[in-house]
Every structure is written in structure tokens, then in C-alpha cells.
Design a protein around this motif. Structure first.
Motif, mmCIF file in Angstrom:
data_model
loop_
_atom_site.group_PDB
_atom_site.id
_atom_site.type_symbol
_atom_site.label_atom_id
_atom_site.label_comp_id
_atom_site.label_asym_id
_atom_site.label_seq_id
_atom_site.Cartn_x
_atom_site.Cartn_y
_atom_site.Cartn_z
ATOM 1 N N GLY A 3 0.987 12.118 3.357
ATOM 2 C CA GLY A 3 0.666 11.803 1.972
ATOM 3 C C GLY A 3 0.674 13.061 1.127
ATOM 4 O O GLY A 3 0.761 14.192 1.630
ATOM 5 N N TYR A 4 0.586 12.872 -0.179
ATOM 6 C CA TYR A 4 0.553 14.003 -1.101
ATOM 7 C C TYR A 4 -0.890 14.391 -1.376
ATOM 8 O O TYR A 4 -1.678 13.574 -1.863
ATOM 9 N N ARG A 49 0.829 -1.205 0.000
ATOM 10 C CA ARG A 49 0.000 0.000 0.000
ATOM 11 C C ARG A 49 0.863 1.255 0.000
ATOM 12 O O ARG A 49 0.565 2.244 -0.671
ATOM 13 N N ARG A 50 1.948 1.217 0.772
ATOM 14 C CA ARG A 50 2.824 2.383 0.860
ATOM 15 C C ARG A 50 3.494 2.665 -0.494
ATOM 16 O O ARG A 50 3.579 3.807 -0.922
ATOM 17 N N VAL A 51 3.950 1.606 -1.176
ATOM 18 C CA VAL A 51 4.588 1.772 -2.484
ATOM 19 C C VAL A 51 3.599 2.345 -3.497
ATOM 20 O O VAL A 51 3.905 3.294 -4.224
ATOM 21 N N LEU A 52 2.392 1.788 -3.538
ATOM 22 C CA LEU A 52 1.391 2.257 -4.491
ATOM 23 C C LEU A 52 0.977 3.700 -4.204
ATOM 24 O O LEU A 52 0.724 4.478 -5.135
ATOM 25 N N ALA A 53 0.903 4.056 -2.923
ATOM 26 C CA ALA A 53 0.564 5.436 -2.554
ATOM 27 C C ALA A 53 1.644 6.399 -3.026
ATOM 28 O O ALA A 53 1.352 7.505 -3.516
ATOM 29 N N GLU A 54 2.907 6.002 -2.887
ATOM 30 C CA GLU A 54 4.007 6.850 -3.326
ATOM 31 C C GLU A 54 4.001 7.007 -4.845
ATOM 32 O O GLU A 54 4.266 8.094 -5.370
ATOM 33 N N VAL A 55 3.717 5.930 -5.561
ATOM 34 C CA VAL A 55 3.663 5.993 -7.022
ATOM 35 C C VAL A 55 2.536 6.927 -7.465
ATOM 36 O O VAL A 55 2.709 7.764 -8.359
ATOM 37 N N LYS A 56 1.376 6.772 -6.820
ATOM 38 C CA LYS A 56 0.243 7.629 -7.164
ATOM 39 C C LYS A 56 0.564 9.094 -6.887
ATOM 40 O O LYS A 56 0.244 9.981 -7.690
#
Length: 293
Positions: free
Chosen positions: A272-273, A69-76
Motif C-alpha cells: 500500500g501507499y 476494497r482494492r480499487v478504493l485503496a488505490e484511489v485513496k
């Protein structure tokens, strides 16, 4: 390991089912199964325990889920930030709003926001405040409306509304002509009440904790429109935000004694962004409600 595998893994964990995850992803189920099998081989770990048609995360899978989840959030976040270099001509706002508020408070806010930013795509998800909080933490929502109280430190919040929680009774009820009702009196009435986990229920129970009076609940549902209908038809009484009852000719809103208020917050991930589109919604909401005490 690639992003496609991570997305598949997170969807399966969310639905507890390969077929449902594949339908949500618009991908053939064998492709999902093969991707997860390859991921498990690469990690040399079993991420799901498979039992008939249901799957559940293993202990290792639960640990890996947080990382995925953390990786996908960073990519998004990276994709959104890069996209915004082109300006606020397009973007998506995903906000969670409890059904009671989306029906009685937010229609004007949403209408005016869409008129001001016609190129932004606004998606509203109707969930309870507790569920919205979890969805924000897990990256399923960019932001949402939650209730003041205990919330995790990783959320950034701004208060935008304080609303009274009132007793809701039919117009012929003995409480209808009163200015206020004690919590003890309320708890002894037949109650059409919300299910466990619904914030107003938890708020009432927290206030009455230690009184020794067991609530007389005759029906439970989280469908607030059904609660209104059942109260109107005399099955029992309930609680609502005052805005929900104030213009209903068949119902009466009676204050608690002492009065009970609910502070409502707009929340998003602190670390988060928050995209420019989402920031525009937050700023618009706070500007519209800045004069509310």
C-alpha cells in the motif's frame, strides 16, 4: 460502475445494514439502496441477501468486496500522493493503538508528535491488536500497533517496544511478595481474564497449551480498567503489561517463571501507499524508541 457505488457497497458490507451504512455515509437511505440496486443490475449479480433488517454478502458479493476494497485503496493512495506534492503542510494519520498502550505508553508520544507536526491531523482508533491487523488489511486504517507472532506477509512491520507480561495481584495476595510465579500456579487461581481473541489471553494460553490445566476464569472482559478494579477488589488475579501495574499502589506486578515478553510492532500494508504524514509518524515513533532493547 462508479466510486460512489463502491463506497456504498463497502459500507453496507461493513455494517450489515443499509440504514447504518447510510448514516455513516451521511446519505439518505433510499439513495444507498438505489445505488446498490443499479450496481447489481450492471454486474448482473446479487451482491447481498436481504433478510428483514439484516443483509449479508452473497458468495459473489464476498468476491466483489475484495475487488472493491482494492480499487478504493488505490484511489485513496493516488489522491494522497498527488496531495503530497504540496509538501507536509497538511495530512492525516490514522493509527490503531490497543487501549492498554494508548492509556499507558502513547500519551507522551502523541503529545510530542503533535507538537512537532501541528498541521497534521492525528486520529487514534482504540482496538485490540488482532482487530487492528484486520483493519489495516481491509484499508480501514493506515497503520497500527500489533503484536509479534503470526501476521500476514502483506504487512510491513517494525518492532518498537518489548514489554514484560506480568501477573497482576492485589497487594494482600499470597503472590504479592514473590519474585516469580509459575504458569501452573497462575492458571489455578481465580482469573479475571480477557475474552477470546484478546492477544494477551491467546499468548498465555499458547504458553500453557498441553499442560492439562484448565484455567479458573471467574470473569471475562476486554475492558482493562475494569480488570484492574476487579483485581484490586479481590475478585481474582490477571495479567497486564508491566507498565500498567508498576505505578499502582494497590496492585503488585509479579513476573512469570520463566519471564514472558511481548514484542510490539508498528505495521502497515506492504504494497500500500504510506503517505508522508504516516511515514513521519512511523519515523518519529521509531526514533523515540530506538534505545529500547
Amino acid at each position: 460502475m462508479d466510486l460512489r457505488q463502491l463506497r456504498f457497497f463497502v459500507e453496507i458490507a461493513r455494517h450489515g445494514n443499509f440504514t447504518k451504512a447510510a448514516e455513516q455515509l451521511h446519505v439518505a437511505q433510499p439513495a444507498v439502496s438505489m445505488a446498490i440496486k443499479k450496481l447489481e443490475e450492471e454486474l448482473d449479480l446479487v451482491l447481498f441477501s436481504r433478510q428483514e433488517r439484516k443483509v449479508a454478502l452473497t458468495a459473489e458479493g464476498k468476491i466483489f468486496l475484495a475487488h472493491a476494497r482494492r480499487v478504493l485503496a488505490e484511489v485513496k493512495a493516488a489522491e494522497m500522493e498527488m496531495g503530497e506534492l504540496h509538501g507536509l503542510s497538511k495530512g492525516e494519520v490514522r493509527v490503531g493503538i490497543p487501549p492498554m498502550l494508548s492509556a499507558y505508553y502513547f500519551p507522551d508520544i502523541i503529545r510530542d508528535f503533535v507538537r512537532r507536526y501541528p498541521n497534521l491531523h492525528l486520529s487514534v482508533y482504540g482496538e485490540g491488536a488482532w482487530r487492528i491487523q484486520k483493519m489495516i488489511e481491509q484499508g480501514e486504517l493506515d497503520m497500527g500497533v500489533i503484536a509479534a507472532g503470526i501476521y500476514p506477509e502483506n504487512l510491513e512491520v517494525r518492532r518498537f517496544l518489548r514489554e514484560e507480561v506480568v501477573v497482576c495481584v492485589p497487594k494482600g495476595h499470597s503472590f504479592a511478595g514473590r519474585k516469580a510465579v509459575s504458569f501452573d500456579e497462575f492458571m489455578q487461581q481465580p482469573l479475571v481474564f480477557y475474552k477470546e481473541g484478546y492477544y494477551i489471553r491467546e499468548l498465555i494460553f499458547d504458553v500453557t497449551k498441553g499442560t492439562g490445566i484448565a484455567p479458573n476464569i471467574v470473569f471475562e472482559t476486554n475492558l482493562f480498567s475494569l480488570v484492574k478494579s476487579l483485581v484490586r477488589n479481590g475478585l481474582g488475579i490477571s495479567t497486564f503489561l508491566r507498565m500498567v501495574v508498576s505505578n499502582d499502589e494497590d496492585l503488585r506486578a509479579v513476573s512469570f517463571d520463566p519471564p514472558l515478553y511481548l514484542d510490539l510492532l508498528i505495521a502497515w500494508k506492504k504494497l500500500g501507499y504510506l503517505s508522508r504524514a504516516n511515514r513521519a509518524f512511523v519515523d518519529f515513533l521509531l526514533d523515540q524508541t530506538k534505545d529500547i532493547p
